[in-house]
Design a protein around this motif. Structure first.
Motif, short mmCIF file in Angstrom:
data_model
loop_
_atom_site.label_atom_id
_atom_site.label_comp_id
_atom_site.label_asym_id
_atom_site.label_seq_id
_atom_site.Cartn_x
_atom_site.Cartn_y
_atom_site.Cartn_z
N GLU A 190 0.81 -1.21 0.00
CA GLU A 190 0.00 0.00 0.00
C GLU A 190 0.85 1.26 0.00
O GLU A 190 0.48 2.27 -0.61
CB GLU A 190 -0.92 -0.01 1.23
CG GLU A 190 -1.89 1.16 1.31
CD GLU A 190 -2.96 1.14 0.24
OE1 GLU A 190 -3.56 2.20 -0.02
OE2 GLU A 190 -3.20 0.05 -0.34
N TYR A 246 3.75 0.96 -3.54
CA TYR A 246 3.33 0.51 -4.87
C TYR A 246 4.02 1.30 -5.98
O TYR A 246 4.13 0.82 -7.12
CB TYR A 246 1.80 0.62 -5.01
CG TYR A 246 1.28 2.04 -4.99
CD1 TYR A 246 1.13 2.77 -6.17
CD2 TYR A 246 0.95 2.67 -3.80
CE1 TYR A 246 0.67 4.07 -6.15
CE2 TYR A 246 0.48 3.96 -3.76
CZ TYR A 246 0.34 4.66 -4.94
OH TYR A 246 -0.12 5.96 -4.92
N LYS A 247 4.50 2.51 -5.67
CA LYS A 247 5.19 3.32 -6.68
C LYS A 247 6.60 2.80 -6.96
O LYS A 247 7.19 3.12 -8.00
CB LYS A 247 5.30 4.77 -6.21
CG LYS A 247 3.96 5.46 -5.99
CD LYS A 247 4.17 6.87 -5.49
CE LYS A 247 2.85 7.57 -5.21
NZ LYS A 247 3.05 8.96 -4.70
N VAL A 286 -3.34 -3.31 -7.22
CA VAL A 286 -3.31 -2.11 -6.39
C VAL A 286 -2.87 -0.91 -7.21
O VAL A 286 -3.44 0.19 -7.10
CB VAL A 286 -2.35 -2.31 -5.18
CG1 VAL A 286 -2.12 -0.99 -4.44
CG2 VAL A 286 -2.92 -3.35 -4.23
N ARG A 287 -1.88 -1.10 -8.05
CA ARG A 287 -1.35 0.02 -8.86
C ARG A 287 -2.41 0.59 -9.80
O ARG A 287 -2.55 1.82 -9.91
CB ARG A 287 -0.14 -0.47 -9.65
CG ARG A 287 1.11 -0.65 -8.81
CD ARG A 287 2.22 -1.36 -9.56
NE ARG A 287 3.48 -1.31 -8.82
CZ ARG A 287 4.52 -2.08 -9.08
NH1 ARG A 287 4.45 -2.99 -10.07
NH2 ARG A 287 5.63 -1.95 -8.37
N GLN A 293 -5.62 0.37 -9.45
CA GLN A 293 -6.66 1.01 -8.63
C GLN A 293 -6.23 2.42 -8.21
O GLN A 293 -7.04 3.34 -8.19
CB GLN A 293 -6.95 0.14 -7.41
CG GLN A 293 -7.72 -1.12 -7.73
CD GLN A 293 -7.75 -2.11 -6.58
OE1 GLN A 293 -6.96 -2.03 -5.65
NE2 GLN A 293 -8.67 -3.06 -6.65
N LYS A 294 -4.94 2.56 -7.90
CA LYS A 294 -4.42 3.88 -7.53
C LYS A 294 -4.47 4.84 -8.71
O LYS A 294 -4.50 6.07 -8.52
CB LYS A 294 -2.98 3.75 -7.04
CG LYS A 294 -2.79 2.91 -5.78
CD LYS A 294 -3.38 3.55 -4.56
CE LYS A 294 -3.02 2.76 -3.31
NZ LYS A 294 -3.66 3.34 -2.10
N CYS A 332 2.41 5.31 -10.63
CA CYS A 332 1.79 4.10 -10.07
C CYS A 332 2.70 2.88 -10.14
O CYS A 332 2.25 1.75 -9.90
CB CYS A 332 0.47 3.81 -10.77
SG CYS A 332 -0.79 5.05 -10.42
N TYR A 384 -13.31 4.46 -7.32
CA TYR A 384 -12.01 4.19 -6.71
C TYR A 384 -12.24 3.68 -5.31
O TYR A 384 -12.48 4.44 -4.37
CB TYR A 384 -11.15 5.45 -6.66
CG TYR A 384 -9.84 5.19 -5.98
CD1 TYR A 384 -8.98 4.22 -6.46
CD2 TYR A 384 -9.50 5.88 -4.83
CE1 TYR A 384 -7.79 3.94 -5.83
CE2 TYR A 384 -8.29 5.62 -4.19
CZ TYR A 384 -7.45 4.66 -4.69
OH TYR A 384 -6.27 4.39 -4.06
N PRO A 393 -10.37 0.46 -3.35
CA PRO A 393 -9.51 -0.71 -3.42
C PRO A 393 -10.07 -1.91 -2.70
O PRO A 393 -9.61 -3.01 -2.88
CB PRO A 393 -8.20 -0.24 -2.78
CG PRO A 393 -8.60 0.92 -1.94
CD PRO A 393 -9.73 1.56 -2.64
#
Length: 299
Positions: A17, A20-21, A59-60, A62-63, A82, A128, A130
């Motif tokens: 969380e 993720y970047k 997750v990426r 979704q971000k 992301c 959005y 998650p």
């Protein structure tokens, strides 16, 4: 996954969380769980339904949704923000996950709805969130916990030392002893207690007690595999769990990190108790029914 893996996987989910970047690989995630890559990948798949790296990419993307719908950043910039190495990988992953391209979502989203509290009016793919409303995590984070007083219990127990994945051995020994001593399942409780945190204790040294409550006046005869002790009663937070046993770890983390800090209570210095209310092997869906009692006291 046993309850005692809760801290391992909570740490992994938190890492994903917040990182993720960044570049994330299987070795990094497995190391944070203190499990081998093989066991980590297998348990992660059981828990989430995804492989570890598929989950990271989920997750990426979704971000990316709020960046696409409420900013003017380019798709290339969003892909980089992301955690994707290239815009082509981002586009392919996004399309695989949502069956839409990032550009389509950008062109067809209503920005005022995205940033408003009326996300339920959006098509599901443009919300959005998650954690889907019907998902296990959503149900946990809106958990229904009641405060209960438990009495003291006298129990017989078998101690397992080693991987929490192998506690079934202790239960098999205890079950055979309970049957030999004609302990009525309708009159006794079967309780699991994990005594060590596998994050801070080596896996081969972790202790787990498989317990059965004893009726008043029970004669405690010496036995090479069986020990006896008392469990302290008092105030407990009760959460009634019914799902796959591998998800019980998430409940623990949700209680201690989400519910407890805002509850007016703090954790008491006693072990948590898992009252086993069914046999998952006999459940039509293979689910475990557990009354989970967390010891608490007023702040």
């Amino acid at each position: 996954m046993s309850m005692s893996d809760r801290a391992r996987f909570h740490a992994v989910f938190q890492y994903i969380e917040t990182h993720y970047k960044d570049r994330i690989d299987l070795d990094t995630l497995a190391n944070r769980s203190h499990l081998s890559k093989y066991h980590f990948s297998r348990l992660f798949k059981e828990l989430t339904g995804d492989s570890p790296m598929a989950y990271v990419n989920k997750v990426r993307v979704q971000k990316a949704i709020p960046l696409l719908t409420s900013t003017k950043k380019t798709v290339l910039e969003i892909a980089s923000l992301c955690g994707f190495d290239s815009v082509s990988t981002f586009n392919a992953t996004f399309k695989k996950h949502y069956d839409l391209t990032p550009s389509y979502v950008r062109k067809n989203s209503n920005n005022s709805l995205v940033v408003s509290k009326k996300q339920e009016e959006l098509p599901a793919v443009l919300r959005y969130d998650p954690i889907n409303e019907d998902s296990f995590l959503r149900r946990i984070w809106t958990m229904n916990i009641s405060i209960k007083e438990l009495p003291d219990y006298e129990v017989a127990f078998v101690r397992h030392v080693g991987s929490y994945l192998e506690t079934y051995k202790a239960w098999a020994t205890l079950g055979a002893w309970a049957s030999e001593n004609r302990l009525d399942p309708s009159q006794s409780y079967f309780i699991g207690i994990s005594l060590d945190d596998p994050i801070t204790v080596e896996e081969h040294l972790c202790r787990y007690d498989a317990c059965v409550t004893l009726p008043e006046g029970f004669t405690k005869k010496p036995h090479e595999d069986i020990q006896f002790k008392g469990l302290s009663g008092g105030t407990y937070a009760l959460y009634s769990f019914y799902d796959r046993v591998d998800k019980l770890g998430i409940v623990y983390q949700s209680i201690f990190t989400q519910w407890l800090p805002a509850s007016g209570f703090v954790a008491d210095d006693k072990p948590s108790l898992e009252f086993c209310m069914n046999d998952p092997a006999l459940d039509p869906e293979g689910k475990a029914k557990v009354d989970l009692y967390i010891p608490i006291r007023k702040k």
